[in-house]
Design an enzyme around this catalytic site. Structure first.
Site, PDB file in Angstrom:
ATOM      1  N   HIS A  19      72.926  50.185 -11.134  1.00 49.26           N
ATOM      2  CA  HIS A  19      73.268  49.068 -10.258  1.00 49.26           C
ATOM      3  C   HIS A  19      72.253  48.885  -9.136  1.00 49.26           C
ATOM      4  CE1 HIS A  19      77.467  48.063 -11.733  1.00 49.26           C
ATOM      5  NE2 HIS A  19      77.019  48.989 -12.547  1.00 49.26           N
ATOM      6  N   HIS A  54      77.609  56.111 -20.666  1.00 46.50           N
ATOM      7  CA  HIS A  54      79.070  56.042 -20.728  1.00 46.50           C
ATOM      8  C   HIS A  54      79.652  57.234 -21.491  1.00 46.50           C
ATOM      9  CE1 HIS A  54      79.021  51.389 -19.943  1.00 46.50           C
ATOM     10  NE2 HIS A  54      78.629  52.087 -18.908  1.00 46.50           N
TER      11      HIS A  54
HETATM   12  C1  HEM Z   1      74.531  48.061 -20.974  1.00 48.38           C
HETATM   13  C2  HEM Z   1      75.209  47.409 -20.057  1.00 48.38           C
HETATM   14  C3  HEM Z   1      76.306  48.023 -19.241  1.00 48.38           C
HETATM   15  C4  HEM Z   1      77.514  47.460 -19.000  1.00 48.38           C
HETATM   16  C5  HEM Z   1      78.020  46.110 -19.483  1.00 48.38           C
HETATM   17  C6  HEM Z   1      78.256  48.404 -18.199  1.00 48.38           C
HETATM   18  C7  HEM Z   1      79.528  48.186 -17.704  1.00 48.38           C
HETATM   19  C8  HEM Z   1      80.309  49.130 -17.096  1.00 48.38           C
HETATM   20  C9  HEM Z   1      81.669  48.935 -16.691  1.00 48.38           C
HETATM   21  C10 HEM Z   1      82.423  47.615 -16.830  1.00 48.38           C
HETATM   22  C11 HEM Z   1      82.126  50.102 -16.174  1.00 48.38           C
HETATM   23  C12 HEM Z   1      83.514  50.378 -15.625  1.00 48.38           C
HETATM   24  C13 HEM Z   1      83.777  49.536 -14.417  1.00 48.38           C
HETATM   25  C14 HEM Z   1      85.229  49.544 -13.997  1.00 48.38           C
HETATM   26  O1  HEM Z   1      86.105  49.271 -14.833  1.00 48.38           O
HETATM   27  O2  HEM Z   1      85.480  49.805 -12.813  1.00 48.38           O
HETATM   28  C15 HEM Z   1      81.045  51.049 -16.255  1.00 48.38           C
HETATM   29  C16 HEM Z   1      81.123  52.359 -15.858  1.00 48.38           C
HETATM   30  C17 HEM Z   1      80.047  53.220 -15.867  1.00 48.38           C
HETATM   31  N1  HEM Z   1      78.738  52.873 -16.139  1.00 48.38           N
HETATM   32 FE1  HEM Z   1      78.129  51.217 -17.081  1.00 48.38          FE
HETATM   33  N2  HEM Z   1      77.486  49.509 -17.962  1.00 48.38           N
HETATM   34  C18 HEM Z   1      76.279  49.309 -18.579  1.00 48.38           C
HETATM   35  C19 HEM Z   1      75.199  50.165 -18.524  1.00 48.38           C
HETATM   36  C20 HEM Z   1      75.165  51.326 -17.797  1.00 48.38           C
HETATM   37  C21 HEM Z   1      73.982  52.093 -17.510  1.00 48.38           C
HETATM   38  C22 HEM Z   1      72.571  51.677 -17.928  1.00 48.38           C
HETATM   39  C23 HEM Z   1      74.375  53.171 -16.788  1.00 48.38           C
HETATM   40  C24 HEM Z   1      73.555  54.298 -16.213  1.00 48.38           C
HETATM   41  C25 HEM Z   1      72.385  54.653 -16.668  1.00 48.38           C
HETATM   42  C26 HEM Z   1      75.807  53.103 -16.663  1.00 48.38           C
HETATM   43  C27 HEM Z   1      76.609  54.074 -16.103  1.00 48.38           C
HETATM   44  C28 HEM Z   1      77.983  54.002 -15.996  1.00 48.38           C
HETATM   45  C29 HEM Z   1      78.831  55.128 -15.665  1.00 48.38           C
HETATM   46  C30 HEM Z   1      78.375  56.563 -15.504  1.00 48.38           C
HETATM   47  C31 HEM Z   1      80.130  54.636 -15.564  1.00 48.38           C
HETATM   48  C32 HEM Z   1      81.393  55.421 -15.176  1.00 48.38           C
HETATM   49  C33 HEM Z   1      81.476  55.433 -13.665  1.00 48.38           C
HETATM   50  C34 HEM Z   1      82.685  56.147 -13.081  1.00 48.38           C
HETATM   51  O3  HEM Z   1      83.408  56.881 -13.758  1.00 48.38           O
HETATM   52  O4  HEM Z   1      82.883  55.958 -11.872  1.00 48.38           O
HETATM   53  N3  HEM Z   1      76.248  51.960 -17.244  1.00 48.38           N
HETATM   54  N4  HEM Z   1      79.942  50.422 -16.808  1.00 48.38           N
END
Ligand code: HEM
Ligand SMILES: *[C@@H]1O[C@H](CO)[C@@H](O)[C@H](O)[C@H]1NC(C)=O
Ligand SMILES: *[C@@H]1O[C@H](CO)[C@@H](O)[C@H](O)[C@H]1NC(C)=O
Ligand SMILES: *[C@@H]1O[C@H](CO)[C@@H](O)[C@H](O)[C@H]1NC(C)=O
Ligand SMILES: *[C@@H]1O[C@H](CO)[C@@H](O)[C@H](O)[C@H]1NC(C)=O
Length: 330
Positions: free
Chosen positions: A64, A191
Site C-alpha cells: 500500500h 496472502h
Molecule cells: C494483487 C492484488 C491485491 C489485492 C486485490 C489485495 C487485496 C487485499 C484485501 C481486500 C485484503 C483484506 C482487506 C480487508 O478485508 O480488510 C488484503 C489483505 C492483505 N494483503 Fe492484499 N491484496 C493484493 C496484493 C497484496 C500484496 C502485493 C501484498 C504484499 C506484498 C499484500 C498483502 C496483504 C496481507 C499480508 C494481507 C493481510 C493483512 C492483515 O491480516 O492485516 N496484498 N489484501
C-alpha cells in the site's frame, strides 16, 4: 499576498526540495545506524508474540505504500487540516492496521540514532522481517529511501485494487509498475499470511458481478464455511483467514487456490485465468519457485520511487515542522 522573501530563505527552500530519485543500497545504515536492522527485527518479533497477525498487517504496508507514489511512507501520514491522507482511502479505512508497530520501531530507532532511518525504509525492513519470522524466505533489502512530504487519498483511491478485481485487471495494474504476471502472482502469495473482512467477500458469496448468485468457482464445502462466517446481512467486520495456515508463510495459499479455496475473489481469479493459472499451479507444487519469485517481486516493488522531495521524518505520522516552507506557503 505574501510579502517578498529574503533571498536566503529562498535558497534554504531550494535546498529542502532538491532531492529526487535516491540511490538505494544494501547496508545503507551500516555506519550511521549499525543496529537498525536488528532493532527492526526485534520489535517485529516482540509484536508477533503479542499478536501473530501483526506480521501480516505490517507486511501489507509495503504494497500500500509502494504502489501509491513510490515507497515513501506517504500512507503513514495522518490527515491534517490541509491534507487528506491515505489512511481513510477506500482500501485502507477500517482495514490497514498495526500502525503502532511502525511507531514503536521508529521510537526505538530515534532513541539510538535520531533523524537517521526513514519510515519508508522501516516499512521495507519490517515487511521482510514479517516474512522471515513467519517461516518464509530471507533476503537483503536495499535502503536509503526518504519520507514523503505529502500523501494523496485520491491517488490511493484510484490505484489500490478492489478484492473484486479479476486477474486481467490485476495484470494490467501491475504492468504499470513494470511488474510481470509472474511477479503479480508471486506477490499475491503474501496472502499466505493474515486475514480479511467479510466486507471484502460478501458480494462474491451472494451476488457475484451483480448476478444475484454466488461465485461458482468456490469449492462447495469451503463455501458453506464462508457462508457461516459471513451470513448475508451479518457483521462485515468479522474476519477470516486468507489461507488455511494464516501465520505461516508457505505455499499453502496456492494449494488452496487450486482446490477452489481462495478467500478473496482477487485470489481465486488467479486460478481462473490461463495467464496466471500456470504460475498458481507451479507455486502450489514448488515452494522454492514461489519463494524465489516472491523475493524478486518484493525487491522490484521496493525500488518504486516517486522522485519527489523527501526527508527523514522523526514521527512517521507527520512531516517534520518546517518554518521556512510554512512561510513560503503563507
Ligand atoms: C494483487 C492484488 C491485491 C489485492 C486485490 C489485495 C487485496 C487485499 C484485501 C481486500 C485484503 C483484506 C482487506 C480487508 O478485508 O480488510 C488484503 C489483505 C492483505 N494483503 Fe492484499 N491484496 C493484493 C496484493 C497484496 C500484496 C502485493 C501484498 C504484499 C506484498 C499484500 C498483502 C496483504 C496481507 C499480508 C494481507 C493481510 C493483512 C492483515 O491480516 O492485516 N496484498 N489484501
Ligand atoms: C475483468 O474486470 C474488468 C473490470 O471490472 C472487466 O471490464 C472485464 O470484463 C473483466 N474480464 C473478464 C474476462 O471477466
Ligand atoms: C518501467 O520501465 C520503463 C522502461 O524501462 C521505464 O521508462 C519506466 O519508468 C518504468 N516504470 C516504472 C513505474 O518504474
Ligand atoms: C446484486 O447486484 C446488482 C448490481 O450491483 C444489484 O442491482 C442487485 O440489486 C443486487 N442483488 C441483490 C440480491 O443484492
Ligand atoms: C466496522 O468497524 C468500524 C469501526 O472499527 C465501523 O466504523 C464500521 O462501520 C464497521 N463496518 C461495518 C461494515 O460493520
Amino acid at each position: 499576498m505574501s510579502p517578498p522573501l529574503p533571498a536566503f530563505l529562498l535558497l534554504i527552500s531550494i535546498a529542502f526540495t532538491s532531492a529526487s530519485v535516491v540511490p538505494l543500497q544494501p547496508g545503507f545504515y551500516a555506519e550511521t545506524c549499525p543496529d537498525a536492522e536488528l532493532i527492526v527485527k526485534d520489535v517485529m518479533r516482540r509484536n508477533m508474540i503479542k499478536e501473530p497477525r501483526s506480521a501480516a498487517s505490517v507486511m501489507r504496508f509495503q504494497f500500500h505504500d509502494c504502489f501509491v507514489n513510490g515507497c515513501d511512507a506517504s500512507m503513514l501520514l495522518d490527515d491534517t487540516p490541509n491534507m487528506l491522507g491515505e489512511k481513510l482511502s477506500l482500501s485502507n479505512i477500517d482495514s490497514l492496521r498495526s500502525y503502532e508497530v511502525i511507531d514503536e520501531i521508529k521510537e526505538e530507532l530515534e532513541r539510538v540514532c535520531p533523524g537517521t532511518v526513514s519510515c519508508a525504509d522501516i516499512i521495507i525492513m519490517a515487511s521482510r522481517d514479517a516474512v522471515v519470522l513467519s517461516g518464509g524466505p530471507d533476503w537483503e533489502v536495499k535502503l536509503g529511501r526518504e519520507d514523503s512530504l505529502t500523501a494523496s487519498q485520491e491517488d490511493a483511491n484510484n490505484i489500490m485494487p478492489s478484492p473484486r478485481a479479476n486477474a486481467s485487471l490485476l495484470m494490467d495494474l501491475f504492468e504499470r509498475y513494470n511488474l510481470s504476471v509472474k511477479d503479480m502472482v508471486a506477490l499475491s502469495g503474501s496472502h499466505s499470511i493474515g486475514q480479511a473482512r467479510c466486507f471484502s467477500i460478501v458480494f462474491r458469496l451472494y451476488n457475484q458481478s451483480g448476478s444475484g448468485k454466488p461465485d461458482p468457482t468456490i469449492e462447495p464445502r469451503y463455501k458453506e464455511k464462508l457462508n457461516r462466517l459471513c451470513p448475508l446481512g451479518g457483521d462485515e467486520n468479522v474476519t477470516g483467514d486468507l489461507d488455511a495456515t494464516p501465520t505461516m508463510f508457505d505455499n499453502r495459499y496456492f494449494k488452496d487456490l487450486v482446490a477452489g479455496r481462495g478467500f478473496l475473489n482477487s485470489d481465486q481469479t488467479l486460478y481462473t485465468f490461463p495467464e496466471t493459472r500456470k504460475y498458481v499451479a507451479l507455486f502450489s507444487k514448488d515452494q522454492r519457485a514461489f519463494f524465489n519469485a516472491f523475493v524478486e517481486g518484493m525487491i522490484k516493488m521496493g525500488d518504486l520511487q516517486s522522485g519527489r522531495p523527501g526527508e527523514i521524518r522523526s514521527n512517521c505520522r507527520m512531516v517534520n515542522s518546517r518554518p521556512v516552507n510554512a512561510l513560503l506557503e503563507a
